[in-house]
Design a protein around this motif. Structure first.
Motif, PDB file in Angstrom:
ATOM      1  N   SER A 117     -46.442  -3.910  33.028  1.00 24.39           N
ATOM      2  CA  SER A 117     -45.122  -4.004  33.640  1.00 24.39           C
ATOM      3  C   SER A 117     -44.318  -5.176  33.099  1.00 24.39           C
ATOM      4  O   SER A 117     -43.127  -5.046  32.883  1.00 24.39           O
TER       5      SER A 117
ATOM      6  N   GLN B  56     -40.806  -1.047  43.377  1.00 26.04           N
ATOM      7  CA  GLN B  56     -40.872   0.240  44.049  1.00 26.04           C
ATOM      8  C   GLN B  56     -39.906   0.168  45.225  1.00 26.04           C
ATOM      9  O   GLN B  56     -39.277  -0.862  45.439  1.00 26.04           O
TER      10      GLN B  56
ATOM     11  N   VAL C 238     -41.263   0.062  31.478  1.00 23.00           N
ATOM     12  CA  VAL C 238     -42.056   1.201  31.899  1.00 23.00           C
ATOM     13  C   VAL C 238     -41.863   2.321  30.880  1.00 23.00           C
ATOM     14  O   VAL C 238     -40.751   2.561  30.405  1.00 23.00           O
TER      15      VAL C 238
ATOM     16  N   SER D 294     -40.832   0.666  39.033  1.00 22.49           N
ATOM     17  CA  SER D 294     -40.752   2.029  39.428  1.00 22.49           C
ATOM     18  C   SER D 294     -39.445   2.299  40.016  1.00 22.49           C
ATOM     19  O   SER D 294     -38.815   1.601  40.609  1.00 22.49           O
TER      20      SER D 294
ATOM     21  N   GLY E  95     -39.930   6.869  41.881  1.00 24.92           N
ATOM     22  CA  GLY E  95     -41.262   7.348  41.522  1.00 24.92           C
ATOM     23  C   GLY E  95     -41.799   8.421  42.439  1.00 24.92           C
ATOM     24  O   GLY E  95     -43.016   8.562  42.560  1.00 24.92           O
TER      25      GLY E  95
ATOM     26  N   ARG F 140     -44.676   8.186  40.430  1.00 23.98           N
ATOM     27  CA  ARG F 140     -45.403   6.923  40.403  1.00 23.98           C
ATOM     28  C   ARG F 140     -44.947   5.971  39.303  1.00 23.98           C
ATOM     29  O   ARG F 140     -45.253   4.790  39.368  1.00 23.98           O
ATOM     30  N   ARG F 141     -44.231   6.420  38.278  1.00 18.93           N
ATOM     31  CA  ARG F 141     -43.622   5.539  37.271  1.00 18.93           C
ATOM     32  C   ARG F 141     -42.150   5.906  37.149  1.00 18.93           C
ATOM     33  O   ARG F 141     -41.821   7.069  36.924  1.00 18.93           O
ATOM     34  N   ASP F 142     -41.283   4.899  37.266  1.00 17.73           N
ATOM     35  CA  ASP F 142     -39.868   5.216  37.358  1.00 17.73           C
ATOM     36  C   ASP F 142     -39.075   3.920  37.264  1.00 17.73           C
ATOM     37  O   ASP F 142     -39.643   2.820  37.266  1.00 17.73           O
TER      38      ASP F 142
END
Length: 720
Positions: A50, A181, A195, A2, A267, A234-236
């Motif tokens: 992932s 993250q 991702v 993320s 994210g 939330r996804r990045d």
């Protein structure tokens, strides 16, 4: 997986850079045919997961400096790698190529490098108009000292022409070894991550970035920038993914649509990742690699891709709202969780994601005395709102400092099966470390730990936050700097609507968490220690200090950005403040005041005074020496020469002070060594006389007539 670059707290409003982007003058017939690109060996990938499969992205490379991974890149020709300029430019200076190396064909960076090999860098090239990442032109070319060895795990990616158009909404893939993250590095064995991200059109992306979001920022996109991600976040990509490729599949080939450039956190909601679009730089890339054989491949765009859904400049913009912190009404918490263990009272905690509950670690002291999991974990149950059956627990993770630090008295419990959060139960929002709960924020208390519910179930336990100065200086050190907005506070201090004893209520020997409301969304802001009898806690440990730990363990907790940004006129909340200094004798600098009698205090502020409030009058010329926002202490000197702390300013008022005396029981239990004077050491008040207020007195504290009468009734308490 993320974002890669954490931007400073500024608002960017930028004009386009002229002359940076041109269509290529080369015709399709001039395209070299001797380099196949964008075709990996057949390999199954974990879609939606992932970890990437070995060989799935054979153009991905790792750029090393000082022996470790710094940025990503993509192989575009045997002797050329494409990456991001900001990886190599520091303070306006381009770093030496000899300091860098390129690792090709690697999947896990902590293990046997089967099929992988290393190449040194002969030269690093960046556009002349690159200055800093937010101004665009964030791309770089690396020329290798010797060509890469092409193999099933080392192959080049196709590049798009300047005229190439990727349809908005296309599902593309970003890859890299960056953080999973924010503040959460990729763990061993450092396997390549993937991702799936959706391409956003310029208008849709600009719409999101025109709305104040994380850090209260807006941003103006520039030509040559590309957005990919989701409004809900939330996804990045994240730190360490910079320079890596964003690739989209067309006509059986993979094309590199973008280069991972920067973002506002990782994210975060309504903040998709920003990439350097590769197509507009076709001419620049061709000019730099001219003479290389073979060079990068720019295949023609497949015909079927040229008729995709084009975006209108007037397209609808959908702003994502928080997915957490929604309660039907204050006090009815759909995230309330009770952990049931054999032979003990229920422990109250809160649901922070579909699969995790946060609760005090002290509820489970017998279970955290060793590194072994609790023996009776199978017997634990979690009760959630609107769930007909209890949930089983599969994992217990205490905070590493839980046994000795009260502020870290936290543990996470993983549910054996995730729950559906589309209705009740729902997760509470957690603040990021830089979250700033504004003074005056509306808050409520919620059960925390093994306390019992209040005897009066209708009580809503209302509170509002005091300013950071007041809270920090009360519980901190004289002369210490107050943490400014954007820095985690040491404490959060609530001010209550009424006192329990006055209302005839008792909250038992309970612990409390502090829930604070922002724009209709509830945050778990703080956790409190065991209170004193019926008294409410006066200070809470901020949860935001532990948000990175919660996010790291759960990989799904609902961290939410600050939603309220009204810091007051001219931003006085952001000014650096300190607690009052001392004189050379150790006594705080004093301002001379006199305390009014209770009757006169009541007359001046009739109907608006909480019980136990003291009123003061300043000596002539002294009022300007007291800072309105400083919440100073009220100190009085007895005949014996002792200084007594009589009160603390009420919400920054200069004239009103909350009396310390009524809090003797709470202070004594919290600070055992505190000293209280016997009743005879208290100030003497003259007889109150008539209960009637003098004419025109109520609410007239600032009038000359009131001041004249006050001087006749004062009892001087502070002297030079």
């Amino acid at each position: 997986m993320s974002q890669h670059l954490f931007l400073p707290l500024v608002i960017f409003v930028i004009s386009p850079i002229p002359g940076a982007f041109q269509d290529s003058a080369l015709s399709p017939t001039e395209e070299p045919e001797d380099l196949d690109c964008g075709r990996p060996e057949p390999s199954a990938r974990i879609m939606g997961g992932s970890d990437a499969q070995p060989g799935a992205w054979p153009w991905q490379v790792s750029l090393h400096q000082g022996g470790g991974h710094i940025c990503g890149g993509s192989l575009i020709a045997p002797s050329w790698v494409l990456s991001a300029a900001h990886c190599f430019v520091s303070n306006g200076t381009l770093e030496q190529a000899s300091e860098w190396s390129v690792l090709l064909g690697v999947h896990s960076q902590d293990g046997p490098l089967d099929g992988a090999h290393v190449r040194s860098v002969a030269a690093i090239l960046v556009p002349d108009n690159y200055s800093k990442v937010e101004l665009g032109a964030d791309l770089a070319l690396l020329r290798l000292t010797s060509p890469a060895k092409l193999s099933p795990t080392v192959r080049p990616i196709c590049l798009p022409r300047a005229s190439h158009r990727f349809a908005h909404g296309t599902a593309c893939w970003a890859t890299g070894w960056g953080d999973l993250q924010e503040e959460d590095p990729l763990p061993l064995p450092w396997v390549l991550q993937e991702v799936e991200l959706r391409l956003l059109g310029e208008a849709a992306c600009q719409c999101l970035y025109s709305r104040p979001g994380p850090f209260n920022l807006t941003f103006q996109l520039l030509p040559g920038m590309l957005c990919a991600g989701y409004a809900e976040g939330r996804r990045d990509t994240c730190q360490g993914d910079s320079g890596g490729p964003l690739v989209c599949k067309e006509g059986g080939r993979w094309f590199q649509a973008g280069i991972t450039s920067f973002g506002f956190g990782c994210g975060r909601r309504n903040r998709p990742g920003v990439f350097t679009a590769v197509g507009p730089y076709e001419t620049w890339i061709r000019e730099q690699v001219m003479g290389s054989e073979p060079g990068p491949a720019f295949p023609n765009q497949p015909q079927e891709s040229q008729t995709g859904p084009w975006e209108s400049r007037e397209e609808n913009c959908t702003i994502a709202l928080p997915e957490c912190g929604k309660a039907p009404r204050p006090g009815v918490w759909p995230w309330e969780a009770q952990v049931i263990m054999p032979g003990s009272r229920p422990c109250h905690g809160t649901l922070v994601s579909e699969s995790w509950v946060l609760a005090p670690a002290s509820c489970f002291l017998d279970s955290i005395t060793s590194d072994n999991p609790p023996r009776d974990l199978d017997a634990w149950r979690v009760l959630l709102p609107s769930r007909t059956r209890s949930e089983r627990v599969s994992r217990f993770v205490p905070h590493e400092n839980a046994t000795w630090d009260d502020a870290s008295d936290l543990a996470l419990l993983q549910l054996r099966a995730p729950v559906n959060l589309s209705a009740a139960p729902r997760a509470v929002c957690l603040p990021y470390p830089e979250h700033y709960f504004l003074p005056g924020s509306r808050c409520r208390l919620a059960l925390w730990g093994r306390g019992e519910p209040a005897l009066d179930p209708s009580a809503q336990l209302e509170a509002e936050l005091l300013g950071g100065w007041w809270c920090h200086c009360l519980y901190g050190h004289q002369g210490a700097s107050v943490p400014p907005p954007g820095h985690p506070p040491h404490r959060l201090c609530p001010y209550y609507q009424e006192e329990e004893e006055e209302a005839g209520r008792c909250w038992n020997d309970s612990r409390w968490s502090l829930m604070c409301l922002e724009e209709g969304t509830w945050f778990l802001a703080g956790i409190g220690d065991v209170s004193s009898g019926c008294l409410r806690p006066r200070a809470f440990s901020p949860v935001q200090t532990h948000s990175p730990w919660i996010s790291h363990v759960t990989r799904g907790a609902y961290l939410e950005d600050q939603l309220a940004w009204d810091w007051g006129p001219e931003g006085e909340e952001t000014e650096t403040q300190t607690c009052p200094p001392h004189t050379e004798h150790g006594v705080p600098i004093a301002t001379i005041v006199s305390i009014l009698t209770p009757r006169l205090c009541h007359c001046l502020y009739q109907g608006i005074l909480p019980p136990g409030t003291l009123c003061v009058l300043y000596a002539e010329g002294q009022e300007d020496r007291c800072e309105v926002t400083s919440a100073p202490p009220l100190l009085c000197q007895t005949e014996g020469g002792f200084w007594v702390l009589m009160g603390m300013a009420v919400r920054g008022s200069q004239e009103l002070f909350a009396a310390i005396g009524p809090e003797e029981a709470w202070i004594s239990q919290t600070v055992a060594e505190a000293h209280f004077l016997p009743p005879s050491g208290s100030p003497y008040w003259p007889p109150a006389g008539s209960d009637l207020c003098p004419p025109d007195m109520a609410g007239a504290s600032g009038s000359p007539q009131a001041a004249a009468l006050i001087l006749l009734l004062l009892t001087p308490l502070i002297q030079d």
